[in-house]
Write an enzyme that holds these catalytic residues in place. Sequence first.
Site, PDB file in Angstrom:
ATOM      1  N   SER A  85       0.818  -1.216   0.000  1.00  0.00           N
ATOM      2  CA  SER A  85       0.000   0.000   0.000  1.00  0.00           C
ATOM      3  C   SER A  85       0.848   1.260   0.000  1.00  0.00           C
ATOM      4  O   SER A  85       0.456   2.278  -0.582  1.00  0.00           O
ATOM      5  CB  SER A  85      -0.936   0.002   1.214  1.00  0.00           C
ATOM      6  OG  SER A  85      -1.903  -1.008   1.104  1.00  0.00           O
ATOM      7  N   THR A 138      -1.660   4.659   3.303  1.00  0.00           N
ATOM      8  CA  THR A 138      -2.226   5.506   2.248  1.00  0.00           C
ATOM      9  C   THR A 138      -2.313   6.975   2.655  1.00  0.00           C
ATOM     10  O   THR A 138      -1.772   7.839   1.955  1.00  0.00           O
ATOM     11  CB  THR A 138      -3.595   4.980   1.790  1.00  0.00           C
ATOM     12  OG1 THR A 138      -3.425   3.655   1.276  1.00  0.00           O
ATOM     13  CG2 THR A 138      -4.190   5.871   0.710  1.00  0.00           C
ATOM     14  N   GLU A 257     -10.281   7.375   1.923  1.00  0.00           N
ATOM     15  CA  GLU A 257      -9.836   5.981   1.772  1.00  0.00           C
ATOM     16  C   GLU A 257     -10.792   5.023   2.469  1.00  0.00           C
ATOM     17  O   GLU A 257     -11.027   5.123   3.673  1.00  0.00           O
ATOM     18  CB  GLU A 257      -8.436   5.757   2.330  1.00  0.00           C
ATOM     19  CG  GLU A 257      -7.954   4.333   2.008  1.00  0.00           C
ATOM     20  CD  GLU A 257      -6.702   3.909   2.756  1.00  0.00           C
ATOM     21  OE1 GLU A 257      -5.959   3.072   2.207  1.00  0.00           O
ATOM     22  OE2 GLU A 257      -6.469   4.394   3.877  1.00  0.00           O
ATOM     23  N   ASP A 262      -9.135  -3.721   2.093  1.00  0.00           N
ATOM     24  CA  ASP A 262      -7.839  -4.398   2.115  1.00  0.00           C
ATOM     25  C   ASP A 262      -7.705  -5.304   3.332  1.00  0.00           C
ATOM     26  O   ASP A 262      -7.257  -6.451   3.220  1.00  0.00           O
ATOM     27  CB  ASP A 262      -6.733  -3.344   2.122  1.00  0.00           C
ATOM     28  CG  ASP A 262      -5.354  -3.936   2.312  1.00  0.00           C
ATOM     29  OD1 ASP A 262      -4.903  -4.684   1.430  1.00  0.00           O
ATOM     30  OD2 ASP A 262      -4.711  -3.653   3.352  1.00  0.00           O
ATOM     31  N   ASP A 304      -5.263   0.819  -4.721  1.00  0.00           N
ATOM     32  CA  ASP A 304      -3.805   0.786  -4.757  1.00  0.00           C
ATOM     33  C   ASP A 304      -3.296  -0.566  -5.254  1.00  0.00           C
ATOM     34  O   ASP A 304      -2.208  -0.682  -5.798  1.00  0.00           O
ATOM     35  CB  ASP A 304      -3.220   1.103  -3.381  1.00  0.00           C
ATOM     36  CG  ASP A 304      -3.905   0.342  -2.257  1.00  0.00           C
ATOM     37  OD1 ASP A 304      -4.854  -0.418  -2.516  1.00  0.00           O
ATOM     38  OD2 ASP A 304      -3.493   0.534  -1.092  1.00  0.00           O
ATOM     39  N   HIS A 305      -4.126  -1.604  -5.079  1.00  0.00           N
ATOM     40  CA  HIS A 305      -3.796  -2.970  -5.488  1.00  0.00           C
ATOM     41  C   HIS A 305      -5.010  -3.820  -5.166  1.00  0.00           C
ATOM     42  O   HIS A 305      -5.997  -3.328  -4.604  1.00  0.00           O
ATOM     43  CB  HIS A 305      -2.578  -3.509  -4.722  1.00  0.00           C
ATOM     44  CG  HIS A 305      -2.716  -3.339  -3.235  1.00  0.00           C
ATOM     45  ND1 HIS A 305      -3.563  -4.112  -2.471  1.00  0.00           N
ATOM     46  CD2 HIS A 305      -2.166  -2.451  -2.373  1.00  0.00           C
ATOM     47  CE1 HIS A 305      -3.517  -3.726  -1.219  1.00  0.00           C
ATOM     48  NE2 HIS A 305      -2.682  -2.697  -1.132  1.00  0.00           N
ATOM     49  N   HIS A 408      -1.197  -9.466  -1.196  1.00  0.00           N
ATOM     50  CA  HIS A 408      -1.656  -8.702  -2.355  1.00  0.00           C
ATOM     51  C   HIS A 408      -1.432  -9.491  -3.632  1.00  0.00           C
ATOM     52  O   HIS A 408      -0.663 -10.464  -3.662  1.00  0.00           O
ATOM     53  CB  HIS A 408      -0.878  -7.380  -2.457  1.00  0.00           C
ATOM     54  CG  HIS A 408      -1.067  -6.473  -1.296  1.00  0.00           C
ATOM     55  ND1 HIS A 408      -0.342  -5.315  -1.127  1.00  0.00           N
ATOM     56  CD2 HIS A 408      -1.904  -6.542  -0.226  1.00  0.00           C
ATOM     57  CE1 HIS A 408      -0.727  -4.709  -0.021  1.00  0.00           C
ATOM     58  NE2 HIS A 408      -1.667  -5.449   0.554  1.00  0.00           N
TER      59      HIS A 408
END
Length: 447
Positions: A85, A138, A257, A262, A304-305, A408
């Site tokens: 992240s 983040t 965010e 996540d 972000d992923h 991830h």
Amino acid sequence: MRKLLTTLCLSVSISSAYATTNQDIGADNIIMVVADGMGPTYTTAYRYFQDNPETNKVETTIFDKYLVGTSSTYPAKMSGYVTDSAASATALSTGVKSYNGAIGVDVNKKPLLTVLEHAKTLNMKTGVVVTSQVNHATPASYLAHNESRKNYDAIANSYVDEKINNNVKFDVLLGGGWKYFIREDRNLVEELQQQGFQYVDKYDDLANLRVGKPALGLFADVGLPWALDDEKGRLANMTSHALRLLDNDKPFFMLVEASQVDWAGHSNDIAAALLEMADLDATMQVLEQFVAKNPNTTVILTADHSTGGVTLGVNGDYLWKPEIIHRMKHSPNFIAKQLSEEKLSKAKVNELFNFELTEEEIKAIFSKQDEVFADSELASWKKVRAIEKEIKEIIDVRTYTGWTTSGHTAVDVPVIAFGKHAAVFAGNQDNTDIAKKIFNLIDSTQQ
């Protein structure tokens, strides 16, 4: 490429006037939304989760409505193809690839100018709203510069110490983080209050925050509770109040965010993930309504992923059935905590789940309880984790959900945008391109 940030003491005056609306003066607002960990399977899963079973059509969501493209997520070469992240947020905030763990610095650990900092130098208001601790990877990558995301106290300190033209970089900061802001060695909340900040620590007090003064709101020790366990629409609520505080005669930049998509992915928790997506949906609807009244605003949502490698339909069965998740009133973690403390009757267990478990499922839970209770040396958090794993397996089997990792993945992620400059973000792009486009939009709004 933007030049490295060589100083944080920039000679731009910050106005505190709140005389007219943005629409009156044509100022352009930019709202960046990061759904941490939200790969394409999450938006697909949410579409099916939200589907009305009474209709033949699968209804689309707000994520489908404004989908404009995709983004690659890989970090600097030294970290391979799978980002964390911090590196991805640094790319999204600065337009520069960096190593995994980097917070607003390049591969040589030199500070980089972020889009939020750039906005502040140009007299724009700035805000950050997250469901993690406010000094997590983040938000930190937009507000700070540190060689490691793990330096939580140092990052929190920098929020107070590093200034632009003698002003703190943010006008509004909302999320979790008492642990890092109220410490034995330093009370950052008191320091910010001494610098003119309003402070609240309960959601209900957000309505008491006054326009015209900077605001800090911290609502948990670290990250906020899961959406399943917290007040409904907590991210949407915080975002709505942040908009109220930021909407003024100057354009603003805001980062939002949905941090815990996540966390749910890391935990392989489809129930928690879908309710975090629902919280994000409610937030995007708040932003959609804001744009309708302020058409000079651009909203960009990306991830972000992707996290967890979640799969819909497993074991060769052509099925995915999220129906039981609609019935759940508590997260698997909450249920596991209750079950780690005492033996409950079958009826009480069913009450916690809010649906009836099969005899086999009850047996599996009771067996896991016996196992962890028998180990007197097992730490309480490990007991919770072991029982939680059993609960999540039950939900995965019932819903036909699969996972490939607790980490991830390297897949491209969706880009969703609406408002004045949404078309700028169309097509396939690198995550660094998103930052570069935002830099350009910030510059153009000053012309």
